[in-house]
Design an enzyme around this catalytic site. Structure first.
Site, PDB file in Angstrom:
ATOM      1  N   TYR A  77       0.799  -1.240   0.110  1.00 40.18           N
ATOM      2  CA  TYR A  77       0.165   0.158   0.072  1.00 40.18           C
ATOM      3  C   TYR A  77       0.860   1.395   0.057  1.00 40.18           C
ATOM      4  O   TYR A  77       0.571   2.231  -0.896  1.00 40.18           O
ATOM      5  CB  TYR A  77      -0.882   0.092   1.265  1.00 40.18           C
ATOM      6  CG  TYR A  77      -1.927   0.887   0.987  1.00 40.18           C
ATOM      7  CD1 TYR A  77      -2.910   0.866   0.525  1.00 40.18           C
ATOM      8  CD2 TYR A  77      -1.781   2.392   1.491  1.00 40.18           C
ATOM      9  CE1 TYR A  77      -3.972   1.998   0.373  1.00 40.18           C
ATOM     10  CE2 TYR A  77      -2.508   3.332   1.296  1.00 40.18           C
ATOM     11  CZ  TYR A  77      -3.853   3.414   0.950  1.00 40.18           C
ATOM     12  OH  TYR A  77      -4.741   4.219   0.542  1.00 40.18           O
ATOM     13  N   PHE A 129      -7.292  21.568 -24.714  1.00 38.22           N
ATOM     14  CA  PHE A 129      -7.600  20.072 -24.826  1.00 38.22           C
ATOM     15  C   PHE A 129      -8.814  19.719 -24.108  1.00 38.22           C
ATOM     16  O   PHE A 129      -8.992  20.535 -23.132  1.00 38.22           O
ATOM     17  CB  PHE A 129      -6.309  19.303 -24.442  1.00 38.22           C
ATOM     18  CG  PHE A 129      -6.797  17.795 -24.588  1.00 38.22           C
ATOM     19  CD1 PHE A 129      -6.992  17.192 -25.696  1.00 38.22           C
ATOM     20  CD2 PHE A 129      -7.253  16.930 -23.403  1.00 38.22           C
ATOM     21  CE1 PHE A 129      -7.233  16.209 -26.009  1.00 38.22           C
ATOM     22  CE2 PHE A 129      -7.488  15.761 -23.427  1.00 38.22           C
ATOM     23  CZ  PHE A 129      -7.658  15.196 -24.720  1.00 38.22           C
ATOM     24  N   THR A 130      -9.630  19.091 -24.358  1.00 39.07           N
ATOM     25  CA  THR A 130     -11.141  18.792 -23.891  1.00 39.07           C
ATOM     26  C   THR A 130     -10.751  18.861 -22.176  1.00 39.07           C
ATOM     27  O   THR A 130     -11.485  19.611 -21.580  1.00 39.07           O
ATOM     28  CB  THR A 130     -11.705  17.622 -24.613  1.00 39.07           C
ATOM     29  OG1 THR A 130     -10.740  16.521 -24.063  1.00 39.07           O
ATOM     30  CG2 THR A 130     -12.007  17.669 -25.939  1.00 39.07           C
ATOM     31  N   ASP A 220       1.794  20.325 -20.531  1.00 38.45           N
ATOM     32  CA  ASP A 220       1.245  19.063 -20.659  1.00 38.45           C
ATOM     33  C   ASP A 220       1.895  18.219 -21.579  1.00 38.45           C
ATOM     34  O   ASP A 220       2.141  18.338 -23.076  1.00 38.45           O
ATOM     35  CB  ASP A 220      -0.244  19.468 -21.511  1.00 38.45           C
ATOM     36  CG  ASP A 220      -0.992  18.163 -21.899  1.00 38.45           C
ATOM     37  OD1 ASP A 220      -0.501  17.170 -21.732  1.00 38.45           O
ATOM     38  OD2 ASP A 220      -2.028  18.140 -21.992  1.00 38.45           O
ATOM     39  N   LYS A 263       0.003   7.647 -23.341  1.00 39.35           N
ATOM     40  CA  LYS A 263       0.351   8.103 -24.691  1.00 39.35           C
ATOM     41  C   LYS A 263       2.013   7.648 -25.135  1.00 39.35           C
ATOM     42  O   LYS A 263       2.413   6.624 -25.169  1.00 39.35           O
ATOM     43  CB  LYS A 263       0.025   9.413 -25.131  1.00 39.35           C
ATOM     44  CG  LYS A 263      -1.279   9.805 -25.484  1.00 39.35           C
ATOM     45  CD  LYS A 263      -2.168  10.159 -24.186  1.00 39.35           C
ATOM     46  CE  LYS A 263      -3.493  10.586 -24.536  1.00 39.35           C
ATOM     47  NZ  LYS A 263      -4.285  10.496 -23.187  1.00 39.35           N
ATOM     48  N   ARG A 387     -12.958  15.249 -34.155  1.00 40.49           N
ATOM     49  CA  ARG A 387     -12.331  16.266 -33.338  1.00 40.49           C
ATOM     50  C   ARG A 387     -12.896  17.640 -34.148  1.00 40.49           C
ATOM     51  O   ARG A 387     -12.185  18.196 -34.949  1.00 40.49           O
ATOM     52  CB  ARG A 387     -10.984  16.316 -33.302  1.00 40.49           C
ATOM     53  CG  ARG A 387     -10.328  15.301 -32.317  1.00 40.49           C
ATOM     54  CD  ARG A 387     -10.731  15.780 -30.864  1.00 40.49           C
ATOM     55  NE  ARG A 387     -10.135  14.724 -29.974  1.00 40.49           N
ATOM     56  CZ  ARG A 387     -10.643  14.493 -28.624  1.00 40.49           C
ATOM     57  NH1 ARG A 387     -12.222  14.828 -28.683  1.00 40.49           N
ATOM     58  NH2 ARG A 387     -10.193  13.906 -27.830  1.00 40.49           N
ATOM     59  N   PHE A 454     -18.478  14.582 -26.377  1.00 36.98           N
ATOM     60  CA  PHE A 454     -18.426  13.835 -27.514  1.00 36.98           C
ATOM     61  C   PHE A 454     -18.176  12.186 -27.119  1.00 36.98           C
ATOM     62  O   PHE A 454     -18.245  11.334 -27.993  1.00 36.98           O
ATOM     63  CB  PHE A 454     -16.972  14.141 -28.149  1.00 36.98           C
ATOM     64  CG  PHE A 454     -15.844  14.198 -27.173  1.00 36.98           C
ATOM     65  CD1 PHE A 454     -15.528  15.422 -26.378  1.00 36.98           C
ATOM     66  CD2 PHE A 454     -15.015  13.015 -26.985  1.00 36.98           C
ATOM     67  CE1 PHE A 454     -14.661  15.520 -25.450  1.00 36.98           C
ATOM     68  CE2 PHE A 454     -13.845  13.291 -26.045  1.00 36.98           C
ATOM     69  CZ  PHE A 454     -13.764  14.402 -25.220  1.00 36.98           C
TER      70      PHE A 454
HETATM   71  N1  F0G Z   1      -3.831  15.905 -22.570  1.00 35.57           N
HETATM   72  C1  F0G Z   1      -3.559  15.617 -23.644  1.00 35.57           C
HETATM   73  C2  F0G Z   1      -2.798  16.468 -24.716  1.00 35.57           C
HETATM   74  C3  F0G Z   1      -4.431  14.571 -24.142  1.00 35.57           C
HETATM   75  O1  F0G Z   1      -4.324  14.151 -25.493  1.00 35.57           O
HETATM   76  C4  F0G Z   1      -5.293  13.777 -23.112  1.00 35.57           C
HETATM   77  C5  F0G Z   1      -5.844  12.455 -23.411  1.00 35.57           C
HETATM   78  C6  F0G Z   1      -5.145  14.214 -21.809  1.00 35.57           C
HETATM   79  C7  F0G Z   1      -4.475  15.519 -21.422  1.00 35.57           C
HETATM   80  C8  F0G Z   1      -5.970  13.407 -20.973  1.00 35.57           C
HETATM   81  O2  F0G Z   1      -5.351  12.251 -20.447  1.00 35.57           O
HETATM   82  O3  F0G Z   1      -6.949  10.518 -21.024  1.00 35.57           O
HETATM   83  O4  F0G Z   1      -5.031  10.182 -19.503  1.00 35.57           O
HETATM   84  O5  F0G Z   1      -6.866  11.427 -18.894  1.00 35.57           O
HETATM   85  N2  F0G Z   1      -6.097  12.492 -24.705  1.00 35.57           N
HETATM   86  C9  F0G Z   1      -6.756  11.177 -25.361  1.00 35.57           C
HETATM   87  C10 F0G Z   1      -6.941  11.254 -26.706  1.00 35.57           C
HETATM   88  C11 F0G Z   1      -8.055  10.677 -24.402  1.00 35.57           C
HETATM   89  O6  F0G Z   1      -7.567  10.290 -27.265  1.00 35.57           O
HETATM   90  O7  F0G Z   1      -6.441  12.123 -27.230  1.00 35.57           O
HETATM   91  P1  F0G Z   1      -6.092  10.841 -19.875  1.00 35.57           P
END
Ligand code: F0G
Length: 462
Positions: A77, A129-130, A220, A263, A387, A454
């Protein structure tokens, strides 16, 4: 032609040891599946997908070394051996001092947003970014886009479309005052721009400007190695530097980072927040306990942390990254040859189709990119992602759709997963849809969730 001038192809710096069988479907099966999924590729079952280009997130193939590392998981843990291995890898390859592990990137975004942003603050960044933007908003902040104009133009071939427009940034600082700007959010290999890099020259200039105002930079770093590869290829003075050295230099110009390790870092789950400020670290380490887990695992199992520590070292290897970006370029060039409108230059993690040009007869109100993603699936079982206007959501004040300039379909390539023959099949399918584009009509949205719509929105054919 002399021997040295002849073309030498790139190839994968690995061989395949285990395979996963995939299911081929008929047109009728795909018609039923996409209808059932409300014409949203996120709602398809993966068993109905032949080649999955939905995302490069968590879809990489791990190496034998990473799988071996999984077996050394210390599932304690607190104070797991694997946490310290991960901490060492982050310090060694990225240079950040303090690490808070999280289960994935958005959890790190949540923590940094809650800790640094006050209601009324403004966060400039090189394109939204979303999840990042949503966490900034949930903390009471407002995101302001300060990326160069070229990034919003799909055919502009600027080599660093991820660059920040220094005039735009200065204007935001003047307008709101430095005390309203907790940090500038700098993404490497900007996802929503099509996987476009920021140059080191630009990042240095941003650093200089923000330092004179006492503003921090949060990075990021989700695709930092891919960005570093483009710097090596395109930026003067970096051809002889290794990708690993460039990665470290990028990180050294920032104060902290959020990382979706799913990624670049070649794992199926994981992430972290990294900072250099001890006080901020203390706060983050305390907050992670509320939302993720103890500060030495933050939502990851010991084995996940070990796989990540190894994945980070593999991700900055020059041969790996050359083949990774090379495969994306191979697909992109095939599509360009076929006359398909794509975002140029070809990006780092995928090829982005320009849906406005692909389907010029469809207005953004009928979701051209969403439509195109569904049509490609119908043709071949290749799953891609929207997108465009669906991803951009609604304006929080007016409730209207945000209409982004870029209306794209992303063909995202998982790392170390597919072969060149897969790339050929994908290109053939997109070409087929392109030849029949006049017959394609749009979609209407029939279900819309409040956040990140989305992922779960549903559509019907018009
Ligand atoms: N920042 C970027 C540039 C990303 O592409 C993503 C995720 C995140 C933050 C968030 O990270 O998914 O680990 O919580 N991108 C994925 C995509 C979902 O398909 O582009 P996460």
């Amino acid at each position: 032609m002399s021997e040295s001038k002849r073309k030498r192809s790139w190839a994968e710096p690995f061989k395949i040891k285990m395979v996963e069988l995939v299911h081929m479907t008929s047109r009728e099966e795909r018609e039923a599946a996409i209808k059932e999924a409300g014409y949203n590729t996120f709602l398809l079952k993966s068993k109905d997908v032949y080649i999955d280009l939905l995302t490069d997130s968590g879809t990489s193939a791990m190496s034998d070394r990473q799988w071996a590392g999984m077996m050394t998981g210390d599932e304690a843990y607190a104070g797991s051996v694997n946490f310290y291995n991960l901490e060492r890898a982050i310090q060694k390859y990225y240079g950040y001092k303090y690490i808070v592990p999280t289960h994935q990137g958005r959890a790190a975004e949540h923590i940094i947003s809650q800790l640094m942003i006050q209601p009324g603050d403004v966060i400039p960044g090189n394109m939204y970014f979303t999840t990042t933007k949503l966490h900034q908003e949930l903390a009471g902040g407002t995101f302001v886009d300060v990326i160069i104009d070229e990034a919003h133009d799909p055919v502009n071939e600027h080599p660093f479309k991820g660059n920040i427009d220094l005039e735009k940034l200065e204007k935001v600082i003047k307008q709101h005052g430095a005390d309203k700007i907790p940090y500038v959010c700098v993404a490497t290999a900007v996802n929503m721009a099509g996987g476009q890099p920021i140059s080191l020259a630009n990042l240095k200039a941003v650093r200089k400007l923000t330092q004179t105002h006492g503003i921090a930079i949060i990075h990021d770093m989700t695709r930092v190695a891919e960005n570093a590869y483009f710097i090596k290829e395109r930026e003067e003075g970096y051809a002889d530097k290794s990708v690993a050295e460039i990665v470290k230099e990028i990180c050294s110009l920032t104060d902290g980072a959020t990382m979706s390790a799913k990624k670049d870092a070649l794992v199926n789950i994981g992430g972290f927040l990294a900072v250099n400020d001890e006080k901020l670290f203390d706060l983050a380490r305390n907050m992670v306990v509320i939302y993720e887990g103890l500060h030495t695992y933050g939502g990851m199992a010991g084995r996940d942390m070990e796989a990540l520590a190894i994945g980070i070292s593999e991700s900055v290897d020059g041969d790996h990254i050359r083949a990774r970006v090379g495969q994306v370029a191979y697909l992109g060039e095939k599509l360009i040859e076929a006359g398909i409108p794509i975002v140029k230059p070809i990006g780092s993690h995928g090829v982005f189709l320009d849906a406005k040009k692909f389907l010029p007869h469809l207005s953004q109100e009928v979701f051209p990119a969403q439509t195109l993603a569904a049509e490609i699936y119908l043709d071949s079982g290749v799953r891609t992602m929207e997108r465009g206007v669906v991803s951009a959501g609604r304006n929080r004040e007016t409730g209207e759709h945000n209409y982004p300039k870029l209306e794209l379909v992303r063909l995202t390539i998982p790392r170390r997963v597919y072969t060149q023959a897969h790339m050929d099949v994908i290109a053939e399918s997109v070409e087929e849809v392109y030849l029949n584009r006049d017959k394609i009509s749009g979609l209407k949205m029939v279900y819309e969730p409040e956040y990140l719509r989305f992922f779960q929105a549903r559509f019907e054919k018009l």
